[in-house]
Write a protein that holds these residues in place. Structure first.
Motif, mmCIF file in Angstrom:
data_model
loop_
_atom_site.group_PDB
_atom_site.id
_atom_site.type_symbol
_atom_site.label_atom_id
_atom_site.label_comp_id
_atom_site.label_asym_id
_atom_site.label_seq_id
_atom_site.Cartn_x
_atom_site.Cartn_y
_atom_site.Cartn_z
ATOM 1 N N TYR A 81 0.788 -1.261 0.027
ATOM 2 C CA TYR A 81 0.211 -0.086 -0.034
ATOM 3 C C TYR A 81 0.875 1.182 0.096
ATOM 4 O O TYR A 81 2.096 1.192 0.634
ATOM 5 N N THR A 92 -3.393 6.067 4.752
ATOM 6 C CA THR A 92 -3.039 5.341 5.826
ATOM 7 C C THR A 92 -2.859 4.081 5.736
ATOM 8 O O THR A 92 -2.394 3.445 6.348
ATOM 9 N N ALA A 114 -9.338 -1.065 1.176
ATOM 10 C CA ALA A 114 -9.398 0.498 0.473
ATOM 11 C C ALA A 114 -10.139 0.549 -0.729
ATOM 12 O O ALA A 114 -10.264 1.628 -0.975
ATOM 13 N N GLU A 115 -10.843 -0.474 -1.415
ATOM 14 C CA GLU A 115 -11.760 -0.280 -2.497
ATOM 15 C C GLU A 115 -12.602 -1.512 -2.411
ATOM 16 O O GLU A 115 -12.303 -2.421 -1.850
ATOM 17 N N PRO A 116 -13.763 -1.199 -3.119
ATOM 18 C CA PRO A 116 -14.833 -2.248 -3.070
ATOM 19 C C PRO A 116 -14.267 -3.301 -4.009
ATOM 20 O O PRO A 116 -13.543 -3.257 -4.912
ATOM 21 N N ASP A 130 -9.894 -9.982 3.590
ATOM 22 C CA ASP A 130 -10.529 -8.655 3.497
ATOM 23 C C ASP A 130 -10.209 -7.715 5.030
ATOM 24 O O ASP A 130 -10.447 -7.933 5.807
ATOM 25 N N ILE A 131 -9.659 -6.450 4.555
ATOM 26 C CA ILE A 131 -9.484 -5.391 5.497
ATOM 27 C C ILE A 131 -9.979 -4.110 5.219
ATOM 28 O O ILE A 131 -10.191 -3.517 4.258
ATOM 29 N N GLY A 139 -11.312 -0.090 6.406
ATOM 30 C CA GLY A 139 -10.717 0.899 7.202
ATOM 31 C C GLY A 139 -10.959 2.588 6.517
ATOM 32 O O GLY A 139 -11.288 2.441 5.266
ATOM 33 N N THR A 177 -9.414 6.937 6.816
ATOM 34 C CA THR A 177 -8.896 7.633 7.377
ATOM 35 C C THR A 177 -9.405 8.259 8.335
ATOM 36 O O THR A 177 -8.691 8.492 9.603
ATOM 37 N N ASP A 179 -20.486 4.068 3.496
ATOM 38 C CA ASP A 179 -20.259 2.739 2.932
ATOM 39 C C ASP A 179 -21.730 1.903 3.483
ATOM 40 O O ASP A 179 -22.237 2.094 4.472
ATOM 41 N N ILE A 192 -18.221 -4.582 2.327
ATOM 42 C CA ILE A 192 -18.638 -3.176 1.651
ATOM 43 C C ILE A 192 -18.523 -3.517 0.311
ATOM 44 O O ILE A 192 -17.458 -3.580 -0.527
ATOM 45 N N ARG A 214 -20.351 2.222 -2.033
ATOM 46 C CA ARG A 214 -20.600 3.514 -1.068
ATOM 47 C C ARG A 214 -21.691 4.076 -1.916
ATOM 48 O O ARG A 214 -22.063 4.138 -2.837
ATOM 49 N N LYS A 243 -5.949 3.017 -5.312
ATOM 50 C CA LYS A 243 -7.423 2.804 -5.681
ATOM 51 C C LYS A 243 -7.597 2.943 -7.151
ATOM 52 O O LYS A 243 -7.165 3.882 -7.467
HETATM 53 O O1 DLL Z 1 -8.614 3.243 2.032
HETATM 54 C C1 DLL Z 1 -7.688 2.918 4.446
HETATM 55 C C2 DLL Z 1 -7.498 1.506 4.175
HETATM 56 C C3 DLL Z 1 -6.176 1.270 3.634
HETATM 57 C C4 DLL Z 1 -8.394 0.266 4.138
HETATM 58 C C5 DLL Z 1 -5.865 0.018 3.497
HETATM 59 C C6 DLL Z 1 -7.841 -0.777 3.914
HETATM 60 C C7 DLL Z 1 -6.583 -1.243 3.451
HETATM 61 P P1 DLL Z 1 -9.577 6.091 2.772
HETATM 62 O O2 DLL Z 1 -8.634 6.478 1.655
HETATM 63 O O3 DLL Z 1 -9.968 7.140 3.772
HETATM 64 O O4 DLL Z 1 -8.853 4.747 3.785
HETATM 65 O O5 DLL Z 1 -10.875 5.528 2.191
HETATM 66 C C8 DLL Z 1 -11.758 4.785 2.894
HETATM 67 O O6 DLL Z 1 -12.266 2.960 1.220
HETATM 68 O O7 DLL Z 1 -14.935 4.517 3.430
HETATM 69 C C9 DLL Z 1 -14.472 2.625 1.908
HETATM 70 O O8 DLL Z 1 -15.465 3.161 1.054
HETATM 71 C C10 DLL Z 1 -13.247 2.354 1.138
HETATM 72 N N1 DLL Z 1 -12.799 0.626 1.927
HETATM 73 C C11 DLL Z 1 -11.917 0.749 2.533
HETATM 74 N N2 DLL Z 1 -11.522 -0.674 2.611
HETATM 75 C C12 DLL Z 1 -12.550 -1.344 1.962
HETATM 76 C C13 DLL Z 1 -12.942 -2.511 1.759
HETATM 77 C C14 DLL Z 1 -8.608 3.613 3.494
HETATM 78 N N3 DLL Z 1 -12.100 -3.641 2.476
HETATM 79 C C15 DLL Z 1 -12.813 4.009 1.904
HETATM 80 N N4 DLL Z 1 -13.925 -2.916 0.888
HETATM 81 C C16 DLL Z 1 -14.066 3.454 2.877
HETATM 82 C C17 DLL Z 1 -14.471 -2.165 0.407
HETATM 83 C C18 DLL Z 1 -13.212 -0.277 1.234
HETATM 84 N N5 DLL Z 1 -14.283 -0.771 0.385
#
Ligand code: DLL
Length: 427
Positions: A124, A130, A203-205, A224-225, A227, A229, A297, A318, A321, A418
């Motif tokens: 990442y 993050t 970080a993405e669907p 799957d993880i 989260g 920011t 989400d 998820i 969104r 993403k």
């Molecule tokens: O994407 C944090 C992250 C980093 C999560 C690495 C997982 C791994 P943001 O850039 O703030 O933070 O985007 C958050 O990404 O509200 C969702 O819409 C989407 N998202 C994050 N994880 C998932 C997932 C990071 N496992 C936004 N499945 C969130 C689907 C996800 N969507």
């Protein structure tokens, strides 16, 4: 932890954080006063529903630190999220915030089965995003040997993966698709030439079909993880082995993050089992606490306990969104529906793009699809039959009639973070 104890812990932490926020953040105090609600009104968990929501626009309007509750001397790190439009949001973290986040990220990795014998390649991006630092700290905390490659420079990633024996990679699912492609070109077979067993993707669907495709192409287990920011970063929720197979979903680390599901229209709380917008409250973050943060989400909290024995609830993966929803020819459409349809066709590569273009009559709804090299070399009539097959798969799931454009393998843009799969020229 027994459920009763967990609920008591959540209530205690909620009472503390709501009072702390009320004392320190003017916007929150004003909104509570407008609603006629005070921190002392939080007597049971249900009372949380009387408190105001927070939204991304609040963070934007208060940019950079209007919602920060802690003084600068307690802040040790900033993270920012750019979003698609306008100003970024900025989240200052205290030392304690980083510790809570690190603990949750480490727990996620432990839940997937990783430990101190693992080499975790963190692909990442490092920086304001993050993903990199979150999994880096989580991996080190668990005792993994962390390989902080960050995203990009894929040939070098593959070299280090082999030389240092990475057993797990953490990156976006779309970047891992690219890693698979580059490996194939270099005649690297993950099963034969690497020790890679786990993928930590988020970080993405990404759809269940994409999960299966990744497992089939690489032989690794995709975990799957989830989260964001605003709430910390990766590790707000993660899947256990049961969640990955039997009850698809992710455990929310409820002792740190209190989840609610609300109706996206009325904003009324919904009971477990019903789908709606996920709302999260940070229970022990003091830099930028978030009270009833609307994530946008869409998910659902499961009423049943997971077979793994954890008492923290499972939420649905998820899939979308609420702001990702497209309206095409008057029909509501989520990009994940297209992904599900396309990946049901074996000749298709997992690379596609949805393009919407205004015309004088009906908007043009086009899906560009990459074909496997062997299918592309077929004659015109075979390609035409394939186009019709893809059209039928999309039509069956969405009811819509897209223009299907077949493109050569490798011709659509790839991503290191993403991926942007929708180009909406109507906006
Ligand atoms: O994407 C944090 C992250 C980093 C999560 C690495 C997982 C791994 P943001 O850039 O703030 O933070 O985007 C958050 O990404 O509200 C969702 O819409 C989407 N998202 C994050 N994880 C998932 C997932 C990071 N496992 C936004 N499945 C969130 C689907 C996800 N969507």
């Amino acid at each position: 932890m027994p459920v009763d104890e967990l609920r008591a812990l959540q209530l205690k932490k909620l009472q503390t954080i709501v009072a702390y926020e009320y004392d320190r953040v003017a916007l929150f105090r004003t909104r509570c006063d407008e609603k006629g609600v005070k921190p002392r009104d939080l007597v049971t968990l249900k009372d949380l529903a009387r408190f105001p929501f927070m939204k991304k626009t609040d963070l934007r309007d208060q940019y950079p630190t209007g919602l920060t509750a802690a003084p600068l001397k307690e802040i040790v790190r900033f993270h920012c999220s750019s979003g698609t439009t306008g100003k970024p949001i900025c989240i200052p973290n205290t030392k304690g915030d980083i510790e809570v986040w690190t603990d949750a990220a480490a727990r996620s990795l432990a839940m997937y089965g990783l430990g101190d014998e693992d080499v975790l390649q963190v692909s990442y991006g490092y920086g304001l995003f993050t993903g990199g630092l979150g999994l880096h700290y989580g991996g080190e905390h668990l005792g993994c040997a962390v390989l902080p490659t960050s995203a990009g420079n894929t040939e070098k990633q593959l070299m280090l993966m082999r030389d240092l024996g990475s057993t797990a990679i953490a990156c976006t699912p779309s970047y891992f698709l690219h890693v698979i492609e580059v490996a194939k070109k270099a005649d690297i077979d993950f099963r034969r030439d690497t020790k890679l067993r786990h993928g930590i993707f988020g970080a993405e669907p990404w759809t269940d079909e994409m999960r299966r495709k990744i497992a089939e192409l690489s032989g690794i287990i995709p975990h799957d993880i989830y989260g964001l920011t605003e709430i910390s970063g990766p590790g707000v929720a993660a899947s256990c082995p049961y969640c990955e197979s039997e009850t698809p979903g992710l455990h929310v680390f409820e002792d740190h993050y209190y989840p609610e599901i609300v109706d996206p229209e009325t904003l009324d709380p919904l009971p477990d089992g019903e789908e709606g917008e996920l709302v999260l409250t940070t229970l022990d973050r003091f830099g930028t606490p978030m009270i009833r943060y609307r994530t946008r989400d869409l998910s659902r909290l499961h009423a049943e306990r997971c077979k793994c024995g954890r008492t923290i609830r499972v939420m649905d993966r998820i899939k979308a969104r609420s702001d990702d929803m497209l309206i095409v020819h008057g029909v509501n459409l989520f990009p994940s529906q297209i992904e599900t349809a396309l990946l049901s066709v074996p000749e298709v590569e997992p690379h596609y793009q949805i393009v919407l273009t205004p015309t004088e009559t009906l908007d043009l709804f086009e899906i560009k699809v990459e074909l496997k090299a062997e299918s592309f070399s077929d004659g015109i009539s075979a390609l035409e039959a394939l186009r019709k097959k893809i059209f039928a798969a999309v039509k069956q799931i969405t009811g819509l009639s897209p223009k299907i454009t077949l493109v050569e393998p490798g011709s659509l843009p790839r991503s290191e973070g993403k991926i942007k799969r929708v180009i909406d020229n109507r906006r």
